[in-house]
Write a protein that holds these residues in place. Structure first.
Motif, PDB file in Angstrom:
ATOM      1  N   ARG A 128      16.576  43.771 -22.006  1.00  0.00           N
ATOM      2  CA  ARG A 128      18.137  43.748 -22.049  1.00  0.00           C
ATOM      3  C   ARG A 128      18.602  42.705 -23.120  1.00  0.00           C
ATOM      4  O   ARG A 128      17.888  41.359 -22.986  1.00  0.00           O
ATOM      5  CB  ARG A 128      18.514  42.940 -20.507  1.00  0.00           C
ATOM      6  CG  ARG A 128      20.233  42.915 -20.730  1.00  0.00           C
ATOM      7  CD  ARG A 128      20.394  42.041 -19.239  1.00  0.00           C
ATOM      8  NE  ARG A 128      20.638  43.183 -18.107  1.00  0.00           N
ATOM      9  CZ  ARG A 128      19.707  43.066 -17.233  1.00  0.00           C
ATOM     10  NH1 ARG A 128      18.838  42.091 -17.171  1.00  0.00           N
ATOM     11  NH2 ARG A 128      20.151  44.042 -16.374  1.00  0.00           N
ATOM     12  N   PHE A 129      19.538  42.965 -23.674  1.00  0.00           N
ATOM     13  CA  PHE A 129      20.043  41.814 -24.882  1.00  0.00           C
ATOM     14  C   PHE A 129      20.921  40.993 -24.305  1.00  0.00           C
ATOM     15  O   PHE A 129      21.413  41.314 -23.334  1.00  0.00           O
ATOM     16  CB  PHE A 129      20.695  42.582 -26.165  1.00  0.00           C
ATOM     17  CG  PHE A 129      19.479  43.355 -26.774  1.00  0.00           C
ATOM     18  CD1 PHE A 129      18.532  42.823 -27.637  1.00  0.00           C
ATOM     19  CD2 PHE A 129      19.355  44.893 -26.831  1.00  0.00           C
ATOM     20  CE1 PHE A 129      17.506  43.568 -28.324  1.00  0.00           C
ATOM     21  CE2 PHE A 129      18.272  45.486 -27.709  1.00  0.00           C
ATOM     22  CZ  PHE A 129      17.362  45.120 -28.379  1.00  0.00           C
ATOM     23  N   ASP A 130      21.503  40.187 -25.060  1.00  0.00           N
ATOM     24  CA  ASP A 130      22.400  39.172 -24.741  1.00  0.00           C
ATOM     25  C   ASP A 130      23.730  39.718 -24.373  1.00  0.00           C
ATOM     26  O   ASP A 130      24.569  39.334 -23.660  1.00  0.00           O
ATOM     27  CB  ASP A 130      22.526  37.900 -25.735  1.00  0.00           C
ATOM     28  CG  ASP A 130      21.380  36.918 -25.617  1.00  0.00           C
ATOM     29  OD1 ASP A 130      20.584  37.040 -24.772  1.00  0.00           O
ATOM     30  OD2 ASP A 130      21.288  36.375 -26.686  1.00  0.00           O
ATOM     31  N   ASN A 131      24.217  40.912 -25.149  1.00  0.00           N
ATOM     32  CA  ASN A 131      25.374  41.447 -25.053  1.00  0.00           C
ATOM     33  C   ASN A 131      25.346  42.397 -23.843  1.00  0.00           C
ATOM     34  O   ASN A 131      26.253  43.340 -23.668  1.00  0.00           O
ATOM     35  CB  ASN A 131      25.635  42.431 -26.364  1.00  0.00           C
ATOM     36  CG  ASN A 131      24.693  43.382 -26.860  1.00  0.00           C
ATOM     37  OD1 ASN A 131      23.753  43.494 -25.920  1.00  0.00           O
ATOM     38  ND2 ASN A 131      24.880  44.074 -28.007  1.00  0.00           N
ATOM     39  N   GLY A 132      24.041  42.461 -23.231  1.00  0.00           N
ATOM     40  CA  GLY A 132      24.163  43.323 -22.070  1.00  0.00           C
ATOM     41  C   GLY A 132      23.580  44.788 -22.083  1.00  0.00           C
ATOM     42  O   GLY A 132      23.209  45.469 -21.160  1.00  0.00           O
TER      43      GLY A 132
END
Length: 251
Positions: A230-234
């Motif tokens: 999962r990336f920080d942007n969701g």
């Protein structure tokens, strides 16, 4: 490491090179009868040779030059009753590797009935690979002294074999290995490169581009397995674990 792909027997080098060139170029090899068409109950010497050349060419893809291939062509199913055919075209069936026990296709392209059958072939690929120098028990951590190299039929080994012992040092065996037996990917316990929740480096690549970033692993990263990140942007992507805290995503 050598995975499943191969090379030609010495004797095949004495055959006309045209057959191999046609296979590599993707053009059909066609066996044309020299006598009036008759029902095909067995393979002619010419057709058997073409099947052998085709299997060898398919086996050679990606193999080191020093490897050698031996192809044994089997017999058609004696229960087959095939209509007479003036032109029989050998081909490599989609999805089948020319490795171990496999099959080559035969189809009639000039006859009153357009039949399509397969003939069994046995493909053996001989190359030097890392083997156990002595009997090794499950759970052993491999050292240089326990390893040797030998020429073996790598097509008979499940999993990918190793040509360099350096890639095996410190690895743990998942099951016992006999002296002289090849060490392969299936012999080793999978390494865990990171734990769930750890930050991992993600490389995303596609035709003509590659980008990198960081994300959070949503599960433990086991060598060669897929994991979600999962990336920080969701955004969540699925990639293959390729090393310590490293994940590769192919688009």
């Amino acid at each position: 490491m050598i995975s499943r792909a191969h090379i030609p027997a010495t004797e095949s080098l004495r055959r006309p090179a045209l057959a191999v060139l046609l296979v590599l170029a993707g053009l059909p090899l066609v066996a044309r009868s020299q006598a009036p068409a008759a029902a095909l109950s067995g393979l002619s010497a010419e057709l058997r040779l073409q099947v052998q050349d085709m299997a060898q060419s398919g086996a050679r893809a990606g193999m080191p030059a020093q490897a050698r291939v031996d192809v044994q062509v089997g017999q058609l199913d004696p229960r087959l009753k095939l209509a007479p055919c003036s032109q029989v075209q050998p081909y490599l069936p989609a999805g089948l590797q020319m490795w171990g026990r496999t099959r080559v296709g035969l189809r009639c392209v000039d006859g009153r009935a357009r039949w399509n059958v397969t003939v069994p072939v046995q493909v053996r690929v001989f190359a030097r690979a890392v083997v156990a120098a002595e009997p090794l028990a499950s759970g052993v951590n491999l050292t240089q002294a326990q390893l040797a190299t030998a020429e073996i039929d790598i097509a008979a080994v499940p999993g990918a074999v190793f040509t360099d012992a350096a890639g095996l040092l410190g690895r743990t065996l998942s099951h016992p290995v006999a002296a002289g037996e090849a060490l392969s990917s299936s012999s080793l316990k999978m390494r865990q490169w990171f734990a769930a929740g750890e930050t991992v480096q993600v490389r995303v690549s596609g035709p003509g581009y590659a980008v990198a970033g960081e994300g959070q692993a949503m599960a433990a990263g086991l060598e060669g397995q897929n994991v979600k990140v999962r990336f920080d942007n969701g955004r969540v992507v699925t990639g293959r674990v390729v090393g310590e805290r490293r994940v590769e995503v192919l688009l």
